[in-house]
Design an enzyme around this catalytic site. Sequence first.
Site: not given
Length: 328
Positions: A207, A55, A266, A170, A261-262
Amino acid sequence: MAGFITDEAAMAHALELALRGPAAGPNPRVGCVLLRDGQVIGEGWHRGAGTPHAEVDALCGVDARGATAVVTLEPCAHTGRTGPCAQALIDAGVAEVVIAVEDPNPVAGGGAQLLRAAGIEVRTGVGAESVRRMLEPWLVAVGRGRPFVTLKLASTLDGRVAAADGSSRWITSAESREHAHRLRAEVDAILVGTGTALIDRPALTARLPDGSLAEHQPLRVVLGDREVPGDWLRITGHDPAEALAQLAAREVRHVLVEGGPTVSAAFLRAGMVDRVLAYIAPVLLGDGRSAVQSLGIGTLADGIRLRTEQVQMRGPDVLLSARVEEEI
């Protein structure tokens, strides 16, 4: 300058202006358009914490007496790093303020009430859906008192993040990785577990396609008790709620949880995932690490059901965006 026949068109332009501001940071993206007789006489947007709000930016050098201010977010009514925008509009002599979304922040809210008390006509809800979508991480963070959490998964078609021998680079394509780096450049923090930090040694940087660092780099966070190399913020323990509380104290609004994965399990078990972004590569392994560890679910009826929001192609991969629940 351009003219607008409807408030909705003016608000759409204010939204375009808001998107010029930074996605990351403690403050929301906000755009403002000043109109007189349907013609734009001023416009502005917020460029980040400590800079003029939208504003005030729009009012700079403009005679706004009798004008209409079209703003994506309710003008603030408090003094923080900058002064209250509602008072700036009052002092400028605007006659009307059109607002898309009311400010849920109990500290900054109340601008509409202040404007009405000064005799200014205020209308809310114009273009609200689009603005809410743009502001969602900030709105959820302010409303819940904890950062908005995006859980990022990158796996094979059968849900693996690494092969049986541990190899993982990958799985997804260059196109998926480029998109993920753009996402990193828009969040306040990236969080991984100590296992991921020690096994994969991720840089956790954002990146550009040419490999150079993006202008904005998120806070790098590791959750767990093991010591890890790197100049990262380390949060001990394994409690997602405690981790988010510590990040909220640092004014972090949007956290990208990148596993492993953990940690992913969680956050899901704790009910602290707002959105899931799953990059799925057309690769089958049949064995190896799962994208998410056990959630303690024994039957299909108890599974965490997501609401698919969008499906895109990223090179040969599929990017699935899904919500755990309706946020806004």
